[in-house]
Design a protein around this motif. Sequence first.
Motif, PDB file in Angstrom:
ATOM      1  N   LEU A 106     146.077 -42.451  94.437  1.00  0.00           N
ATOM      2  CA  LEU A 106     146.466 -43.745  94.986  1.00  0.00           C
ATOM      3  C   LEU A 106     146.287 -44.856  93.958  1.00  0.00           C
ATOM      4  O   LEU A 106     147.162 -45.722  93.809  1.00  0.00           O
ATOM      5  CB  LEU A 106     145.664 -44.049  96.255  1.00  0.00           C
ATOM      6  N   SER A 107     145.194 -44.816  93.223  1.00  0.00           N
ATOM      7  CA  SER A 107     144.981 -45.860  92.207  1.00  0.00           C
ATOM      8  C   SER A 107     146.033 -45.773  91.109  1.00  0.00           C
ATOM      9  O   SER A 107     146.547 -46.795  90.655  1.00  0.00           O
ATOM     10  CB  SER A 107     143.573 -45.781  91.614  1.00  0.00           C
ATOM     11  N   ARG A 108     146.369 -44.560  90.698  1.00  0.00           N
ATOM     12  CA  ARG A 108     147.414 -44.388  89.672  1.00  0.00           C
ATOM     13  C   ARG A 108     148.765 -44.881  90.199  1.00  0.00           C
ATOM     14  O   ARG A 108     149.511 -45.535  89.496  1.00  0.00           O
ATOM     15  CB  ARG A 108     147.524 -42.921  89.244  1.00  0.00           C
ATOM     16  N   PHE A 109     149.048 -44.557  91.444  1.00  0.00           N
ATOM     17  CA  PHE A 109     150.312 -44.973  92.035  1.00  0.00           C
ATOM     18  C   PHE A 109     150.376 -46.493  92.168  1.00  0.00           C
ATOM     19  O   PHE A 109     151.394 -47.114  91.860  1.00  0.00           O
ATOM     20  CB  PHE A 109     150.508 -44.302  93.402  1.00  0.00           C
ATOM     21  N   LEU A 110     149.286 -47.093  92.626  1.00  0.00           N
ATOM     22  CA  LEU A 110     149.273 -48.548  92.772  1.00  0.00           C
ATOM     23  C   LEU A 110     149.394 -49.247  91.429  1.00  0.00           C
ATOM     24  O   LEU A 110     150.074 -50.272  91.305  1.00  0.00           O
ATOM     25  CB  LEU A 110     147.997 -48.995  93.496  1.00  0.00           C
ATOM     26  N   LYS A 111     148.747 -48.699  90.396  1.00  0.00           N
ATOM     27  CA  LYS A 111     148.873 -49.285  89.059  1.00  0.00           C
ATOM     28  C   LYS A 111     150.307 -49.204  88.556  1.00  0.00           C
ATOM     29  O   LYS A 111     150.824 -50.153  87.986  1.00  0.00           O
ATOM     30  CB  LYS A 111     147.932 -48.586  88.066  1.00  0.00           C
TER      31      LYS A 111
END
Length: 150
Positions: A141-146
């Motif tokens: 999720l953090s990678r996707f949001l970034k």
Amino acid sequence: MSDTDDRFMHGDNRQQSNNGTGGSQGSDQARQNREQAQQKARETADRAREEALRRADAQKGFVADYISNFSEAVRSMAMQFKDQDQVSLADYTYRLADRTDTLADRLRDENSESLLKQAQDFSRREPALFIGGMVAGGFLLSRFLKSSNR
């Protein structure tokens, strides 16, 4: 015994007998205060839980949309694997996309309280898998949001 000693001793006895009666009333009052505090704490906890569930219901559509977007990205990756004749990777990636679509649909369709209960049940049955999934999900999720902010 002197008069002062006699008064001192009687004063002590009277004080002890008053404390005995007052102590019982004091412990009843303390018990009532404790019960009232516990009741207020339960009411506050219930209100906080209801508010958290209400907010979760409001935000779960947003999260479901992010998961759907992630699923589309994974599906796109699966198509690239297929185009490169990496059939087994494409198959696994398509399965991941299907499962994330299912997760997004469940988030949209079920209420937060039901989802919370399911997560609690799963975490009790499979604690290591649950923690690993939470770490992996947070990372993804953090990678996707970034990447979506770029």
